[in-house]
Design an enzyme around this catalytic site. Sequence first.
Site, short mmCIF file in Angstrom:
data_model
loop_
_atom_site.label_atom_id
_atom_site.label_comp_id
_atom_site.label_asym_id
_atom_site.label_seq_id
_atom_site.Cartn_x
_atom_site.Cartn_y
_atom_site.Cartn_z
N LYS A 172 38.14 -20.54 20.24
CA LYS A 172 38.86 -20.82 21.78
C LYS A 172 37.90 -20.50 22.66
O LYS A 172 37.73 -20.96 23.63
CB LYS A 172 40.31 -20.27 21.73
CG LYS A 172 40.80 -20.19 23.20
CD LYS A 172 41.13 -21.68 23.70
CE LYS A 172 41.73 -21.43 25.15
NZ LYS A 172 42.13 -22.71 25.81
N LYS A 241 38.59 -14.41 32.78
CA LYS A 241 39.14 -13.67 31.88
C LYS A 241 38.48 -14.26 30.39
O LYS A 241 37.91 -13.39 29.76
CB LYS A 241 40.49 -13.49 31.69
CG LYS A 241 41.41 -13.39 30.25
CD LYS A 241 42.67 -13.60 30.31
CE LYS A 241 43.27 -15.24 30.19
NZ LYS A 241 43.12 -15.84 28.99
N1 NAD Z 1 46.76 -23.14 32.18
C1 NAD Z 1 45.83 -23.68 31.13
O1 NAD Z 1 45.37 -25.00 31.17
C2 NAD Z 1 45.69 -23.13 29.51
C3 NAD Z 1 45.08 -23.80 28.79
C4 NAD Z 1 44.94 -23.23 27.31
C5 NAD Z 1 45.38 -21.96 27.30
N2 NAD Z 1 45.71 -20.98 28.29
C6 NAD Z 1 46.32 -19.78 28.11
O2 NAD Z 1 47.56 -19.56 27.92
C7 NAD Z 1 48.05 -18.36 28.54
C8 NAD Z 1 49.02 -18.73 29.85
O3 NAD Z 1 48.39 -19.31 30.47
P1 NAD Z 1 49.14 -20.11 31.99
O4 NAD Z 1 48.10 -20.94 32.71
O5 NAD Z 1 50.34 -20.54 31.46
O6 NAD Z 1 49.59 -18.74 32.67
P2 NAD Z 1 50.60 -18.45 33.98
O7 NAD Z 1 50.17 -17.28 34.56
O8 NAD Z 1 50.68 -19.77 34.43
O9 NAD Z 1 51.93 -18.02 33.01
C9 NAD Z 1 52.06 -16.76 32.37
C10 NAD Z 1 53.53 -16.48 32.46
O10 NAD Z 1 53.67 -15.13 31.73
C11 NAD Z 1 54.76 -14.67 32.38
N3 NAD Z 1 54.49 -13.21 32.19
C12 NAD Z 1 53.59 -12.46 32.48
N4 NAD Z 1 53.85 -10.99 32.13
C13 NAD Z 1 55.10 -10.97 31.30
C14 NAD Z 1 55.84 -10.16 30.51
N5 NAD Z 1 55.51 -8.90 30.70
N6 NAD Z 1 56.90 -10.73 30.05
C15 NAD Z 1 57.31 -12.04 30.22
N7 NAD Z 1 56.78 -12.93 31.12
C16 NAD Z 1 55.50 -12.63 31.52
C17 NAD Z 1 54.19 -14.90 34.21
O11 NAD Z 1 55.43 -14.33 34.91
C18 NAD Z 1 54.09 -16.40 34.01
O12 NAD Z 1 55.05 -17.26 34.26
C19 NAD Z 1 46.96 -17.73 29.04
O13 NAD Z 1 46.43 -16.85 28.10
C20 NAD Z 1 45.83 -18.68 29.09
O14 NAD Z 1 44.48 -18.57 29.05
C21 NAD Z 1 46.01 -21.67 29.63
#
Ligand code: NAD
Length: 298
Positions: A172, A241
Amino acid sequence: MKKVGFIGLGNMGLPMSTGLINAGYHVVGYDLNEEAARSFKKAGGEIAASIAQVAEKSELILTSLPSVKAVEEVFLGEEGLVNNVKPEQPLIDTSTVSPDLNVVIAKVCRENSLDFLAAPVSGGVIGAVNQTLTVMVGGPKQLYEQVLPVFQVLGENIFHVDEQIDSGTTVKLINNLLIGFYTAGVSEALQLANKKKLDLDELFSMLNVSYGQSRIYERNYNSFIAKENYNPGFSLKLLRKDLEFAMELADENQLDLPISKSLLALYRTVEREGYGDQDMAVLYEQVKKQSNKKEATQ
Ligand SMILES: NC(=O)c1ccc[n+]([C@@H]2O[C@H](COP(=O)([O-])OP(=O)(O)OC[C@H]3O[C@@H](n4cnc5c(N)ncnc54)[C@H](O)[C@@H]3O)[C@@H](O)[C@H]2O)c1
């Protein structure tokens, strides 16, 4: 397994959990953000008030969290998963974190007789909505086979990389290093088109059938640059990140990657300038501002 827990209902977690609901799973979700929790409830999920409640009501638990800190808290915190789940409830982290954190969590899980897979995903929000994600899984093959039906709801291309827990994360991070390059490449290359007053839509249709084509050009241009709307998507700070994790991996393996290093410096600067919460495609706007500024001072 028809009862699934989902912690982290953000840009990725919400559509991933919605896909599971639509596939007939009962999904119990938890998020610190009330708005995220409300959207999840609207999609047909059951909201839990704590991680303990998620553990109580699920047979398997997935997480999609934004940072090392959040993943540490949710898995290893006093109120976290390790202290609340039972051995027959597998834990699957789909977040992109450092390989080291995968190893630490796997160790703590082993010490507590818990099953754990590190399974980062690629394909973005669109892939999560359309249930076409690519899933890159590291960890025990037997456990992977047991939970495969859940991965098959989330995505189309599911890979068990190997038994090493951080192997999916390594793949990844290589993927996201390329995303960082392509996003920067599109941002700079399009400035030449702007200067030469080329129509960007026409340019896209030509390059999309030429070697300049890329899925990131297609994504960044069609969904963000052409619409001048940078609501994420994949926020720039999340890409920064991942580039940091990729550079740490390079350092640990005594690899010098100078172009990648400058790339990370670029994303850090743009984040400091206040673009961190916008989609990574916003780099195009920042590069546009910078390149035009240069011209103004000449
Ligand atoms: N957005 C993308 O296109 C994408 C694609 C592939 C992978 N990712 C990965 O997936 C993961 C999530 O990404 P995202 O874009 O959905 O992020 P985001 O910030 O939109 O969502 C993360 C969620 O986690 C919640 N959160 C944070 N701390 C928490 C806790 N202690 N307890 C409960 N909930 C908590 C936040 O309130 C938020 O709603 C990341 O690691 C990112 O790198 C993202």
